[in-house]
Design an enzyme around this catalytic site. Structure first.
Site, PDB file in Angstrom:
ATOM      1  N   HIS A 181      25.943   9.606  14.315  1.00 32.17           N
ATOM      2  CA  HIS A 181      25.338   8.696  15.288  1.00 32.17           C
ATOM      3  C   HIS A 181      24.056   9.327  15.835  1.00 32.17           C
ATOM      4  O   HIS A 181      23.979  10.544  16.007  1.00 32.17           O
ATOM      5  CB  HIS A 181      26.313   8.405  16.416  1.00 32.17           C
ATOM      6  CG  HIS A 181      25.866   7.304  17.328  1.00 32.17           C
ATOM      7  ND1 HIS A 181      25.410   6.081  16.860  1.00 32.17           N
ATOM      8  CD2 HIS A 181      25.778   7.232  18.685  1.00 32.17           C
ATOM      9  CE1 HIS A 181      25.082   5.317  17.882  1.00 32.17           C
ATOM     10  NE2 HIS A 181      25.279   5.991  19.000  1.00 32.17           N
ATOM     11  N   HIS A 194      20.197   4.558  22.520  1.00 29.34           N
ATOM     12  CA  HIS A 194      20.772   4.505  21.172  1.00 29.34           C
ATOM     13  C   HIS A 194      21.231   3.089  20.867  1.00 29.34           C
ATOM     14  O   HIS A 194      21.544   2.308  21.773  1.00 29.34           O
ATOM     15  CB  HIS A 194      21.939   5.493  21.044  1.00 29.34           C
ATOM     16  CG  HIS A 194      23.076   5.237  21.984  1.00 29.34           C
ATOM     17  ND1 HIS A 194      24.376   5.013  21.558  1.00 29.34           N
ATOM     18  CD2 HIS A 194      23.131   5.175  23.342  1.00 29.34           C
ATOM     19  CE1 HIS A 194      25.169   4.830  22.599  1.00 29.34           C
ATOM     20  NE2 HIS A 194      24.436   4.927  23.697  1.00 29.34           N
ATOM     21  N   CYS A 245      21.862   2.563  13.766  1.00 24.16           N
ATOM     22  CA  CYS A 245      21.318   3.509  14.736  1.00 24.16           C
ATOM     23  C   CYS A 245      20.301   4.468  14.115  1.00 24.16           C
ATOM     24  O   CYS A 245      19.371   4.919  14.782  1.00 24.16           O
ATOM     25  CB  CYS A 245      22.456   4.299  15.394  1.00 24.16           C
ATOM     26  SG  CYS A 245      23.431   5.307  14.244  1.00 24.16           S
TER      27      CYS A 245
END
Length: 228
Positions: free
Chosen positions: A58, A70, A159
């Protein structure tokens, strides 16, 4: 039949021992041991943060003051406009439903909420890419301008696309590329044609001749054969 069994063993081994969604920026490097993370450097505004997960990595952009921007899938904004509920930490259930519905938000969380108990890597992608990062303030401003709801795609807008656009000026995802390469290697293996044909014949024997069994038995192996 022996060849088919060998093929199945190979593919299951590939899927379970090769992390499909792990960021390839870490290729060729030893994993960081807990003792080496005892005194991590403090992030600065515009830094790219990575959090290695079990199946993927991530990413986020550090904005300063312990805040991270994010992109993360989330179903809750579709169901309610309650800001307090939406701003709470996203659970796995919210995340999975957001992936299914293809809805995400670029949001701001604290570093601890972003990391979710995992260790942080700072600007690690810079070491593995030839593209020079943009000035730190430009990176942070780009991230701040994108805050809000977005359409989500696990392969084409995730992401990693968000952070690479903010930091390098072009949205790319090596995790996506790695997954697609693995998928192509499976499709190009001609033994998959035999396997799908065999499974189709079994479905015809079990459920009888019908369009729902006969057409897939013919079309799926043919399509895979042509793609290979």
């Amino acid at each position: 039949m022996l060849q088919l069994l060998t093929f199945l063993v190979e593919k299951f081994s590939l899927l379970f021992h090769f992390r499909l969604f792990e960021s390839s920026w870490l290729d060729g490097e030893e994993p960081v041991r807990p003792a080496q993370r005892a005194s991590p450097p403090l992030p600065r505004r515009g830094d790219l943060l990575e959090v290695p997960r079990t199946l993927f990595t991530h990413y986020g952009i550090y904005l300063g003051d312990n805040k991270v921007a994010h992109m993360i899938p989330d179903i809750l904004p579709v169901l309610t406009s309650n800001i307090k509920l939406i701003s709470s930490v996203i659970t796995n259930k919210r995340l999975i439903l957001g992936c299914v519905y293809r809805y995400a938000t670029v949001r701001i969380d604290t570093v601890d909420d972003f990391a979710y108990g995992s260790s942080l890597l700072i600007n690690h992608m810079d070491k593995m890419t030839k593209t020079q990062p943009l000035p730190s303030e430009d990176v942070a401003v780009r991230a701040e301008k994108l805050i809000g709801a977005v359409r989500y795609s696990l392969l084409w807008n995730n992401c990693e696309h968000f952070v690479t656009y903010c930091r390098y000026g072009a949205a790319t995802s090596r995790q996506t590329e790695k997954f697609c390469e693995c998928l192509k290697s499976i499709i190009r293996d001609q033994r998959i044609v035999i396997l799908t044909g065999l499974l189709g014949m079994i479905s015809i024997i079990c459920f009888g001749m019908a369009p729902s069994t006969t057409l897939p038995t013919i079309l799926i192996p043919f399509t895979l054969w042509m793609a290979g």
